[in-house]
Design an enzyme around this catalytic site. Sequence first.
Site, mmCIF file in Angstrom:
data_model
loop_
_atom_site.group_PDB
_atom_site.id
_atom_site.type_symbol
_atom_site.label_atom_id
_atom_site.label_comp_id
_atom_site.label_asym_id
_atom_site.label_seq_id
_atom_site.Cartn_x
_atom_site.Cartn_y
_atom_site.Cartn_z
ATOM 1 N N CYS A 93 0.942 -1.076 0.004
ATOM 2 C CA CYS A 93 0.009 0.112 0.069
ATOM 3 C C CYS A 93 0.812 1.238 -0.067
ATOM 4 C CB CYS A 93 -0.948 -0.141 1.137
ATOM 5 S SG CYS A 93 -2.421 1.104 1.083
ATOM 6 N N HIS A 221 -3.189 -5.149 1.400
ATOM 7 C CA HIS A 221 -2.219 -5.516 2.613
ATOM 8 C C HIS A 221 -2.563 -6.916 3.080
ATOM 9 C CE1 HIS A 221 -2.254 -1.303 4.216
ATOM 10 N NE2 HIS A 221 -3.294 -1.164 3.446
ATOM 11 N N GLU A 223 -0.807 -8.520 5.210
ATOM 12 C CA GLU A 223 -0.654 -8.752 6.603
ATOM 13 C C GLU A 223 -1.669 -8.553 7.427
ATOM 14 O OE1 GLU A 223 -0.532 -4.242 5.976
ATOM 15 O OE2 GLU A 223 -0.050 -6.039 4.862
#
Length: 253
Positions: A93, A221, A223
């Site tokens: 991002c 994202h 994560e």
Amino acid sequence: MTRTITVGVLALQGGVVEHINLLRKASTHINSSESLQFEFLQVRTTTELGECDALIIPGGESTTMAIVARRLGLLDPLREFVKVQHKPVWGTCAGLVMLAEQAAATKQGGQELVGGLDVRVLRNRYGTQMQSFVAGLDLEFLGRGEVPFKAVFIRAPIVEEIIAEGSSSQGIENGVERAARVEVLGVYRGQGQQQVEGGENGEKGDIVAVRQGNVFGTSFHPELTDDVRIHVWWLRQVVDATWHGKLVAANGS
């Protein structure tokens, strides 16, 4: 003899702990016939950056991230890490924005970038945080036939243009293989209006994952999911680059 590969996560903003947690899980999937272990650390200083064999630049707000990095004396060392040492780097991002050579829709006065990817990114392609969404992406670099990756998009940028094709020269220079054109590794076609580079039959979509040499960027994202597949894939690239010495220049700089 055991060798340690140290992977840092730039800890100025964003999902730092989330990245480290997934990296730890991903490291258990790395098979090596040699004695290999990973160390993961949060990076806030030039000393900590100097300990790293590879680095993740997480999400956040790219303008603020650049300002903080400059104040901490990290911006130029980050450029050295990416563009001179050619160590593996992954930006998610805002991290993708930081790794781009150019950025559109920046705040007044523009912003400083680390660079390394010969692309121009468009910030906040999908609007505000209230317009965040999750979409399934077919990512062939994870393997053909794999289930779609549930990508989380939050004020996400996209790659709106590949601005150079990289060096066409071959061979080794100072231990670094000269490459590399930008590879498109992921396209989102749900809300996309951009023309995909090399797309067939007028195919449209937004470029949301790219790689150039040892520099990797995703608009979304990973994560923020429980899916470790991209982290596993990236750690394997890190092992190739650091253990086996396959350093690849992003743009010959």
